[in-house]
Motif scaffolding. Sequence first.
Motif, PDB file in Angstrom:
ATOM      1  N   GLY A   1      26.648 -22.022 -19.138  1.00 40.22           N
ATOM      2  CA  GLY A   1      26.909 -20.679 -18.095  1.00 40.22           C
ATOM      3  C   GLY A   1      25.854 -19.503 -18.151  1.00 40.22           C
ATOM      4  O   GLY A   1      25.143 -19.592 -18.859  1.00 40.22           O
ATOM      5  N   SER A   2      26.335 -18.512 -17.495  1.00 41.86           N
ATOM      6  CA  SER A   2      25.747 -17.329 -17.510  1.00 41.86           C
ATOM      7  C   SER A   2      26.461 -16.160 -17.192  1.00 41.86           C
ATOM      8  O   SER A   2      27.633 -16.130 -16.831  1.00 41.86           O
TER       9      SER A   2
ATOM     10  N   ASP B   1      21.156 -16.591 -19.187  1.00 37.70           N
ATOM     11  CA  ASP B   1      21.403 -17.790 -18.808  1.00 37.70           C
ATOM     12  C   ASP B   1      21.598 -19.175 -19.751  1.00 37.70           C
ATOM     13  O   ASP B   1      20.993 -18.950 -20.826  1.00 37.70           O
ATOM     14  N   ASN B   2      21.825 -20.259 -19.313  1.00 33.25           N
ATOM     15  CA  ASN B   2      22.060 -21.347 -20.141  1.00 33.25           C
ATOM     16  C   ASN B   2      22.737 -20.846 -21.561  1.00 33.25           C
ATOM     17  O   ASN B   2      22.228 -21.240 -22.899  1.00 33.25           O
TER      18      ASN B   2
ATOM     19  N   ARG C   1      25.766 -11.575 -17.051  1.00 33.87           N
ATOM     20  CA  ARG C   1      25.083 -10.495 -16.821  1.00 33.87           C
ATOM     21  C   ARG C   1      25.708  -9.373 -17.622  1.00 33.87           C
ATOM     22  O   ARG C   1      26.803  -9.039 -16.912  1.00 33.87           O
TER      23      ARG C   1
ATOM     24  N   GLN D   1      20.332 -10.407 -18.655  1.00 29.33           N
ATOM     25  CA  GLN D   1      20.710 -11.378 -17.863  1.00 29.33           C
ATOM     26  C   GLN D   1      20.522 -12.612 -18.943  1.00 29.33           C
ATOM     27  O   GLN D   1      19.684 -12.967 -19.360  1.00 29.33           O
TER      28      GLN D   1
ATOM     29  N   ARG E   1      15.473 -17.961 -22.091  1.00 28.88           N
ATOM     30  CA  ARG E   1      17.048 -17.857 -21.644  1.00 28.88           C
ATOM     31  C   ARG E   1      17.561 -16.416 -21.132  1.00 28.88           C
ATOM     32  O   ARG E   1      18.392 -16.562 -20.075  1.00 28.88           O
TER      33      ARG E   1
END
Length: 125
Positions: free
Chosen positions: A16-17, A85-86, A19, A83, A68
């Motif tokens: 998932g991500s 991610d992964n 921020r 940010q 990532r």
Amino acid sequence: QVELVESGGGLVQTGGSLRLTCVASGRILTNYSMGWFRQSPGNEREFVAAVGWRDGARTRYADSVRGRFVISRDNALNAAILQMDNLKPEDTGDYYCAARLGVWVVNLPDEYDYWGKGTLVTVSS
């Protein structure tokens, strides 16, 4: 005096991500480089990413997050953004924002002048 407040942490599944945002008050941070660090129980605080002052053209990443995570700054908001991610379970920890006066993008916690109180990121497997 500079106050840094992080937000955006939470619980997310592997892959998932999230921020993260760090908003500063008390001073305009255009001439400050910004960094993100993290700490998990039983471990020392470790460098995650940093962005240089002004236009944020300079960036630096820990090997474990390169590709990532992306760090940036929003000078209109007087903020730094991470940010992520992964996400992986090993990314779990308290994430701290830090600021240091000057151009250099550094990965050493002792080089930073101001710190936020952190936001918790938990990545479930």
